[in-house]
Motif scaffolding. Structure first.
Motif, mmCIF file in Angstrom:
data_model
loop_
_atom_site.group_PDB
_atom_site.id
_atom_site.type_symbol
_atom_site.label_atom_id
_atom_site.label_comp_id
_atom_site.label_asym_id
_atom_site.label_seq_id
_atom_site.Cartn_x
_atom_site.Cartn_y
_atom_site.Cartn_z
ATOM 1 N N GLU A 144 -12.584 -5.023 -4.234
ATOM 2 C CA GLU A 144 -11.521 -5.790 -4.060
ATOM 3 C C GLU A 144 -10.540 -5.080 -2.931
ATOM 4 N N VAL A 145 -10.371 -5.538 -1.643
ATOM 5 C CA VAL A 145 -9.456 -4.850 -0.652
ATOM 6 C C VAL A 145 -8.568 -5.769 -0.097
ATOM 7 N N MET A 146 -7.454 -5.115 0.631
ATOM 8 C CA MET A 146 -6.312 -5.761 1.123
ATOM 9 C C MET A 146 -6.447 -4.743 2.543
ATOM 10 N N MET A 147 -6.662 -5.358 3.827
ATOM 11 C CA MET A 147 -6.444 -4.893 4.898
ATOM 12 C C MET A 147 -5.467 -5.509 5.908
ATOM 13 N N ALA A 203 -1.217 -0.246 9.248
ATOM 14 C CA ALA A 203 -1.880 -0.639 8.093
ATOM 15 C C ALA A 203 -1.480 0.183 6.812
ATOM 16 N N GLU A 204 -1.532 1.605 6.919
ATOM 17 C CA GLU A 204 -1.199 2.453 6.064
ATOM 18 C C GLU A 204 0.221 2.258 5.440
ATOM 19 N N ASP A 205 1.375 2.094 6.484
ATOM 20 C CA ASP A 205 2.594 1.666 6.022
ATOM 21 C C ASP A 205 2.792 0.524 5.175
ATOM 22 N N SER A 206 2.028 -0.481 5.392
ATOM 23 C CA SER A 206 2.007 -1.797 4.584
ATOM 24 C C SER A 206 1.255 -1.611 3.388
ATOM 25 N N GLY A 207 0.800 -0.539 3.038
ATOM 26 C CA GLY A 207 0.090 -0.396 1.752
ATOM 27 C C GLY A 207 -1.367 -0.680 1.643
ATOM 28 N N CYS A 250 0.287 -12.379 10.580
ATOM 29 C CA CYS A 250 1.691 -11.408 10.649
ATOM 30 C C CYS A 250 2.292 -11.675 11.961
ATOM 31 N N GLN A 251 3.657 -11.718 12.006
ATOM 32 C CA GLN A 251 4.518 -11.847 12.951
ATOM 33 C C GLN A 251 4.366 -10.587 14.012
#
Length: 125
Positions: free
Chosen positions: A48-51, A32-36, A122-123
């Motif tokens: 407003e979040v992206m997880m 998750a951290e690596d994806s931003g 996600c794949q």
């Protein structure tokens, strides 16, 4: 032995002595951290979040006037309930899938919730 070798040894030792669920949670949090994406534990109501995380469970809740599909997303740090109002099923939303979700975070009965989040399946890696 250099500092890199010592770090490698510590990681290997940790993997040998850690619980499988703990290792999975750590891997999820790192992905998750690596994806931003933001860590669920660091998100607050109204933001407003992206997880990014893995779906632990999916259930249909027909108690209300409209059917509601709920899923628990776990990102390695905390769980977030995803709620799609008026939906009985969404193809691809099933336990074990990794998803990226985005929306405004709410808190209901002490639980973090995203209502009708934008999502991307996600794949598998």
């Amino acid at each position: 032995m250099g500092s890199t070798d010592g770090g490698t040894f510590r990681r290997m030792l940790r993997k040998l002595t850690s619980d499988v669920e703990e290792l999975d949670a750590r891997d999820l949090a790192e992905d998750a951290e690596d994806s931003g994406a933001r860590a669920a534990k660091d998100c607050a109501c109204g933001e407003e979040v992206m997880m990014l995380g893995r779906i632990r469970s999916v259930e249909l809740c027909p108690q209300s006037a409209e059917a509601t599909l709920r899923a628990e997303l776990f990102d390695g740090t905390d769980g977030v309930t995803l709620v799609w109002m008026g939906r009985r099923r969404i193809p691809g939303i099933e336990a074990g899938r990794t998803m990226r979700v985005r929306g405004r975070l709410s808190v209901r009965d002490g639980q973090k919730v995203l209502y009708n989040p934008y999502y991307e399946i996600c794949q598998a890696q």
